[in-house]
Design a protein around this motif. Sequence first.
Motif, mmCIF file in Angstrom:
data_model
loop_
_atom_site.group_PDB
_atom_site.id
_atom_site.type_symbol
_atom_site.label_atom_id
_atom_site.label_comp_id
_atom_site.label_asym_id
_atom_site.label_seq_id
_atom_site.Cartn_x
_atom_site.Cartn_y
_atom_site.Cartn_z
ATOM 1 N N SER A 80 -68.413 4.229 -36.167
ATOM 2 C CA SER A 80 -67.472 4.713 -37.177
ATOM 3 C C SER A 80 -67.871 4.115 -38.520
ATOM 4 N N ILE A 81 -67.801 4.949 -39.586
ATOM 5 C CA ILE A 81 -68.249 4.457 -40.892
ATOM 6 C C ILE A 81 -67.268 3.453 -41.483
ATOM 7 N N PHE A 82 -65.977 3.698 -41.283
ATOM 8 C CA PHE A 82 -64.990 2.852 -41.951
ATOM 9 C C PHE A 82 -64.327 1.811 -41.050
ATOM 10 N N ARG A 83 -64.468 1.941 -39.729
ATOM 11 C CA ARG A 83 -63.743 1.039 -38.838
ATOM 12 C C ARG A 83 -64.591 -0.114 -38.345
ATOM 13 N N PRO A 276 -49.944 6.263 -31.102
ATOM 14 C CA PRO A 276 -51.304 5.769 -31.339
ATOM 15 C C PRO A 276 -52.352 6.400 -30.431
ATOM 16 N N GLY A 277 -52.551 7.708 -30.555
ATOM 17 C CA GLY A 277 -53.520 8.387 -29.701
ATOM 18 C C GLY A 277 -54.689 8.943 -30.485
ATOM 19 N N LEU A 278 -55.461 9.815 -29.820
ATOM 20 C CA LEU A 278 -56.654 10.381 -30.445
ATOM 21 C C LEU A 278 -56.309 11.273 -31.636
ATOM 22 N N GLY A 279 -55.167 11.972 -31.551
ATOM 23 C CA GLY A 279 -54.784 12.883 -32.619
ATOM 24 C C GLY A 279 -54.572 12.147 -33.922
ATOM 25 N N GLN A 280 -53.847 11.035 -33.825
ATOM 26 C CA GLN A 280 -53.597 10.232 -35.025
ATOM 27 C C GLN A 280 -54.906 9.667 -35.576
ATOM 28 N N LEU A 281 -55.780 9.257 -34.652
ATOM 29 C CA LEU A 281 -57.095 8.754 -35.055
ATOM 30 C C LEU A 281 -57.877 9.854 -35.769
ATOM 31 N N ALA A 282 -57.772 11.092 -35.239
ATOM 32 C CA ALA A 282 -58.484 12.220 -35.841
ATOM 33 C C ALA A 282 -58.021 12.450 -37.277
ATOM 34 N N VAL A 283 -56.695 12.394 -37.496
ATOM 35 C CA VAL A 283 -56.172 12.639 -38.848
ATOM 36 C C VAL A 283 -56.715 11.597 -39.826
ATOM 37 N N THR A 284 -56.704 10.321 -39.408
ATOM 38 C CA THR A 284 -57.262 9.275 -40.271
ATOM 39 C C THR A 284 -58.746 9.526 -40.520
ATOM 40 N N ALA A 285 -59.480 9.839 -39.455
ATOM 41 C CA ALA A 285 -60.929 10.034 -39.582
ATOM 42 C C ALA A 285 -61.235 11.198 -40.522
ATOM 43 N N ILE A 286 -60.437 12.280 -40.410
ATOM 44 C CA ILE A 286 -60.710 13.445 -41.264
ATOM 45 C C ILE A 286 -60.395 13.121 -42.716
ATOM 46 N N SER A 287 -59.279 12.418 -42.951
ATOM 47 C CA SER A 287 -58.966 12.153 -44.361
ATOM 48 C C SER A 287 -59.946 11.161 -44.971
ATOM 49 N N GLN A 288 -60.561 10.298 -44.140
ATOM 50 C CA GLN A 288 -61.596 9.397 -44.681
ATOM 51 C C GLN A 288 -62.972 10.047 -44.632
ATOM 52 N N ARG A 289 -63.060 11.237 -44.065
ATOM 53 C CA ARG A 289 -64.327 11.932 -43.805
ATOM 54 C C ARG A 289 -65.295 11.017 -43.042
ATOM 55 N N ASP A 290 -64.740 10.367 -42.034
ATOM 56 C CA ASP A 290 -65.543 9.522 -41.149
ATOM 57 C C ASP A 290 -66.150 10.456 -40.092
ATOM 58 N N ILE A 291 -67.221 11.166 -40.491
ATOM 59 C CA ILE A 291 -67.722 12.260 -39.657
ATOM 60 C C ILE A 291 -68.183 11.812 -38.260
ATOM 61 N N PRO A 292 -68.894 10.680 -38.112
ATOM 62 C CA PRO A 292 -69.280 10.292 -36.738
ATOM 63 C C PRO A 292 -68.062 10.148 -35.817
ATOM 64 N N LEU A 293 -66.971 9.604 -36.355
ATOM 65 C CA LEU A 293 -65.756 9.458 -35.555
ATOM 66 C C LEU A 293 -65.150 10.832 -35.253
ATOM 67 N N VAL A 294 -65.119 11.717 -36.273
ATOM 68 C CA VAL A 294 -64.608 13.081 -36.060
ATOM 69 C C VAL A 294 -65.429 13.766 -34.965
ATOM 70 N N GLN A 295 -66.755 13.629 -35.063
ATOM 71 C CA GLN A 295 -67.620 14.265 -34.056
ATOM 72 C C GLN A 295 -67.266 13.781 -32.654
ATOM 73 N N GLY A 296 -67.089 12.475 -32.523
ATOM 74 C CA GLY A 296 -66.772 11.909 -31.214
ATOM 75 C C GLY A 296 -65.447 12.448 -30.680
ATOM 76 N N ILE A 297 -64.435 12.492 -31.534
ATOM 77 C CA ILE A 297 -63.111 12.953 -31.092
ATOM 78 C C ILE A 297 -63.165 14.429 -30.692
ATOM 79 N N VAL A 298 -63.839 15.238 -31.520
ATOM 80 C CA VAL A 298 -63.941 16.675 -31.217
ATOM 81 C C VAL A 298 -64.640 16.869 -29.869
ATOM 82 N N LEU A 299 -65.688 16.084 -29.663
ATOM 83 C CA LEU A 299 -66.432 16.172 -28.411
ATOM 84 C C LEU A 299 -65.537 15.847 -27.211
#
Lengths: 326, 279
Positions: A80-83, A276-299
Amino acid sequence: MLHYTLRRTALLVPLLFGIVVVVFALMQIIPGDPAVVLLGQDATPEAVAALRTTLGLDRPLPVQLAFYVANLLQGDLGDSIFRGEPVIVAIGSRLMATVEVAVTALALAVAIGFALGVLAAVKRGSIVDTASMLCAQIGVSMPVFWLGILLMFWLAVQLNWLPAVGRGEPLLSAAGAALTGRWGVLVDSVRHLALPAMTLGVYSAAVVSRVVRASMLETLSQDYVRTARAKGVAPWRVVFAHGLRNALLPVVNIIGLRFGELLGGAVLTESIFGWPGLGQLAVTAISQRDIPLVQGIVLVFATMFAVVNLIVDLVNAALDPRVRLE
Amino acid sequence: MNKRIIWGIRHPSLVIGLAIVLTMLFIAAFAPLITAYDPERMDMANRLAGPGPGHLLGTDNFGRDLWTRVAYGARISLLIGLTSVTVAAAIGTLVGLAAGYYRGWLDLVLMRIVDLFLGFPPIILALALIAALGPGAGNVTIALIAVFWTQYARIVRAVTLVESEREYVVAARAVGLGDVRILLRQILPNALGPVIVLATLGIGTAIIAESGLSFLGFGVQPPTPTWGWTLAYGMRFLRTDVWLSTVPGLCIMITVLGFNLFGDGLRDMLDPKAVSRRL
């Protein structure tokens, strides 16, 4: 059945590969230089160059894809880029929270949907039928996030029955605690789970009830049902043994399809209730444009969806031999 | 009784749905005429005013008129809903016609692409695309098109597979009509009914999806008023001013209900068998 199971399971492989390619492509469709976009305009050129190397963006596309797949196979989803932690760790710590709320919602949806659908079909044309189908129509038209807010306002703010946000102990460990006599932990866990699960379940319940009703009506109008009635089979037996059993197929199918919607709804529900699940993590990742994390969650979401659909197809084949022979 | 009234009583979903849809389109089209304020105008003296004579639905914490904001919000939701569904239906129809008519490897390739898109949970796919492309009206529309085109491709392909075997198509081919003419003039009309029904129901789904994305902050960006964001923002005042999140939610629900009823009504009208099946 074994042949069908193997054939259907084998089909999962090309689908998952396709999904991986699409997820990989997410990094490529970022307009402009991904490294600059991800780090923001203020990043130093050194930091940008370093990230480009870390992400492998300086290599040719096919090589990048090959590395991406190779890493995936070793369970490495990147960092993750930001975490400052591997994507797999961030996902792993939240996956079960999402599964917990999604499965509970699905169970609620099936229970309520079946009850309403069977009732409406049996009492066709009555006020019960009209009322339950009106509820279903409203349930389908209601945005999940609005329902969540209304339920929160009513049950948490006004009546103060349930906690508005957060999660208690994970349900499984809470159940374990209950076994040792600490019932309070389980009660707290269920109370936290109630609002998000209800919110997420209503839409699917509405859809399930409509399908159950339509499917039951179709089955109950068949000749063999009339024969059963004429033979004097008890009314409840006609409905459950003859009607419901054969009405199951379309319902199982729709549950599989709904699961995809349920995962999407989980993103909204989790962000409303601070779950505190994947959905909430996804929203944070998308707003930070943390693409590697978004990719992982989508996968992970897409894989869950694919596996649930596999199970649905297998259940269908078990229920209906005609499916196996297709 | 008047024939039209009888027809209306027989198709209540269609009539009620159409009435709701037309009302919402009217509000969206004439928003500047039916509201007295600017949607972004702040009026701190009247902040968080409840519904009353000056402000029909009250104001938010910046004193912005809620009725004005939901009326302008209708423009965004309806525009994105209608655009994304129209484009998705057009793309899906073309793909379905090509796959069903030419079959062979083209069908195989196109349908595997469709399967791949269907392999993603809908909202998750939209969110992933927005993560990469960035928020905003254009990108939300693109994301929704990517989610919705597949259902049209599937249904049009199914119709095309059946119709292209029929005598009239074989005859048209025998007299030397070109493929494009056969596809557009002979086969497409048969697929239009299901596509129109699906699209009408799809607009409701698209509006829910768009407002969901706006709710999360990934849609059209503030201060432009959208239903989703107005609702999300209103959530901050849930304890004191519940109408701030209730009103935009109600707008979304009524609009979606309108499109759903209208779509159900259209389906019953175009496919009388469906009525007997439902009753």
